[in-house]
Design an enzyme around this catalytic site. Structure first.
Site, PDB file in Angstrom:
ATOM      1  N   HIS A   1       0.802  -1.216   0.000  1.00  2.98           N
ATOM      2  CA  HIS A   1       0.000   0.000   0.000  1.00  2.98           C
ATOM      3  C   HIS A   1       0.842   1.277   0.000  1.00  2.98           C
ATOM      4  O   HIS A   1       0.335   2.354  -0.302  1.00  2.98           O
ATOM      5  CB  HIS A   1      -1.023   0.003   1.152  1.00  2.98           C
ATOM      6  CG  HIS A   1      -0.438   0.226   2.524  1.00  2.98           C
ATOM      7  ND1 HIS A   1      -0.151  -0.800   3.393  1.00  2.98           N
ATOM      8  CD2 HIS A   1      -0.113   1.363   3.185  1.00  2.98           C
ATOM      9  CE1 HIS A   1       0.319  -0.313   4.520  1.00  2.98           C
ATOM     10  NE2 HIS A   1       0.342   1.012   4.429  1.00  2.98           N
TER      11      HIS A   1
ATOM     12  N   ASP B   1       0.270  -7.671   1.327  1.00  5.56           N
ATOM     13  CA  ASP B   1       0.662  -6.286   1.562  1.00  5.56           C
ATOM     14  C   ASP B   1       2.175  -6.137   1.632  1.00  5.56           C
ATOM     15  O   ASP B   1       2.732  -5.472   2.502  1.00  5.56           O
ATOM     16  CB  ASP B   1       0.022  -5.724   2.834  1.00  5.56           C
ATOM     17  CG  ASP B   1       0.080  -4.189   2.874  1.00  5.56           C
ATOM     18  OD1 ASP B   1       0.302  -3.585   1.808  1.00  5.56           O
ATOM     19  OD2 ASP B   1      -0.076  -3.613   3.971  1.00  5.56           O
TER      20      ASP B   1
ATOM     21  N   SER C   1       4.596   2.753   7.734  1.00 10.74           N
ATOM     22  CA  SER C   1       4.349   1.576   6.919  1.00 10.74           C
ATOM     23  C   SER C   1       5.543   1.208   6.057  1.00 10.74           C
ATOM     24  O   SER C   1       6.125   2.067   5.387  1.00 10.74           O
ATOM     25  CB  SER C   1       3.143   1.806   5.999  1.00 10.74           C
ATOM     26  OG  SER C   1       1.974   1.335   6.578  1.00 10.74           O
TER      27      SER C   1
END
Length: 490
Positions: free
Chosen positions: A217, A250, A333
């Site tokens: 992402h 992910d 992230s």
């Protein structure tokens, strides 16, 4: 448990974490939900919201329940509208090995989107205001004087404080020592789509060839012709390209253009050996503040987490996550979660935030519940992406319901778009599993729902042999099963 990476919508999630073997948690009464799933253990669909309330497990509170409907054949599925986390939602779709559907959650992501740019489609810039309180201290001077007087002695002695401090050498095993060694091998990633949309995340050096490991992402905006840059702590910036990305896991790998020859890959640990209570060190760019280091512990293992980036066409990601209380915020992230020795044990991926789904209007922030993809899984995925450009998923070849439950993962009675719920000749079929069977364990791991089963399957590789415990007509059975494989996210 469900998360989201943008703060608007979430995929389905189990209502409770796995409990110790032979002591399954009692489930609260739940409204009936339609079942559905994806044939062959991977494509899933999206369920429709419905009314109703159900009690969520402590300590998360209660939330809104949803009711499933027949999913479409796309995979992974787009998530439904968000609802407060705690009770969870009943969804449909999702294969055991892939899956999707709807659920509830008040979750935020460790990804930092920029503020929108006024007056056009250009990329918005991150605006961060930091207030610094300046504390001005008045000194007493450079020395401390005193006078000795004894027996009419009028002499005096002045003792001056030393102008040299203690040693500033920091041992390699200290947090400062670990950070000093790891920071030069981390990067702040800026991803921008062709329309100017994008954001900031983190990554770390995977090998000397210039491959950087991060979250899917983080780079998703730049996959189709967008722009990627990676900036090291010393300020050196490199253009980069996406080598491969895995929506379901992910995980993504990018490669630096004209990579320097002195890259130092971070050492990878063994996430299977991590214990609750182990120290953790997270590195990232929270809210765009690059090269930030935070600390904590492993607060739980094997936490079932479903995440989404919150966009209209979002597809679900599932993980059996490492949970940490190290402060993780949007922008962390893709960054490394390190152990006390500086080994990477996970990739920071998602957080729970009290504001998401609970009426908050600001961006999600840390409340001490962060989730990382175990590095053993991420390493396998990265190697596949570098080798072929596509992810490879393990599967059992059966469709499971994604409804909220603590009873197990039920194989659906009907598949997606008329397909069979148990793939003919697939792993589940060969093992004798049938529609209606409820899987309660995978090896020694308690399975409380479809999403939990998906996350656990994805910790394995195709070809692995697992022991499946299931209930049929109230009787418990156990069977050995060899996991199959599925290549790509489509």
């Amino acid at each position: 448990m469900s998360t989201e990476n943008e703060g608007t919508a979430v995929p389905p999630a189990p209502s409770a974490p796995p409990v110790p073997v032979d002591t399954p948690a009692a489930a609260s009464p739940q409204p009936p939900a339609a079942q559905g799933g994806a044939a062959q253990g991977y494509p899933g669909g999206q369920g429709d919201p419905a009314q109703g309330q159900q009690a969520g497990p402590a300590p998360h509170g209660a939330g809104a329940a949803t009711q499933g409907s027949t999913p479409d054949a796309s995979w992974p599925p787009p998530p439904p509208p968000a609802a407060p986390y705690g009770g969870g939602g009943d969804g449909t779709g999702g294969g055991a090995g892939y899956g999707g559907g709807d659920g509830s959650g008040g979750w935020g992501a460790a990804y930092q989107p920029p503020a929108p740019k006024s007056g056009g489609g250009g990329r918005g810039g991150l605006v961060a205001a930091v207030l610094v309180a300046a504390l001005v201290a008045g000194g007493l001077g450079g020395g401390l004087g005193y006078t000795l007087a004894e027996n009419n002695d009028s002499g005096s002695t002045t003792v001056s404080a030393s102008d040299t401090g203690g040693s500033v050498k920091r041992d390699a095993g200290t947090i400062a020592g670990v950070a000093a060694k790891a920071l030069p091998s981390t990067v702040t990633i800026e991803a921008e789509s062709t329309s100017g949309e994008g954001g900031t995340g983190t990554g770390f050096v995977f090998d000397k060839q210039g491959h950087i490991l991060t979250n899917n992402h983080v780079v998703a905006e730049a996959v189709d012709g967008g722009k990627l840059t990676a900036t090291f702590p010393d300020g050196k910036k490199y253009n980069a390209s996406v080598v491969g990305h895995a929506q379901g896991y992910d995980v993504a790998v990018i490669k630096l253009a004209n990579a320097p020859s002195n890259l130092n890959p971070l050492p990878l640990g063994n996430s299977d050996k991590v214990a609750v209570g182990d120290s953790t060190i997270a590195i990232g760019a929270p809210f765009g503040l690059s090269n930030t280091v935070t600390t904590g512990i492993i607060s739980a293992k094997n936490r079932p987490v479903a995440s989404s980036d919150g966009s209209a066409d979002s597809k679900a990601s599932y993980m059996s996550a490492l949970q940490t209380d190290a402060s993780i915020n949007p922008g962390n992230s893709g960054g490394p979660l390190l152990d006390a020795q500086g080994n990477v044990i996970g990739i920071n991926s998602a957080i729970q935030s009290a504001s998401n789904g609970l009426g908050g209007t600001g961006q999600a922030g840390s409340i001490g519940l962060g989730f990382a993809i175990p590095i053993n899984q991420a390493k396998y995925v990265a190697q596949q992406l570098i080798k072929t450009g596509k992810p490879v998923y393990a599967k059992i070849g059966a469709s499971v319901s994604l409804e909220e439950t603590t009873d197990g993962a039920q194989i659906t009675e009907q598949g997606v778009s008329g397909a069979e719920p148990v793939e003919s000749g697939g792993p589940a079929d060969k093992a004798g599993l049938k529609p209606g069977d409820v899987i309660t364990k995978l090896d020694d791991r308690v399975i409380d729902s479809g999403p939990t089963l998906i996350g656990e399957i994805w910790t394995h590789e195709p070809g692995d042999k697992v022991k499946v415990t299931y209930k049929r007509d109230g009787k418990e059975n156990t069977v050995d099963l060899t996991l199959g494989s599925k290549s790509g996210d489509d």
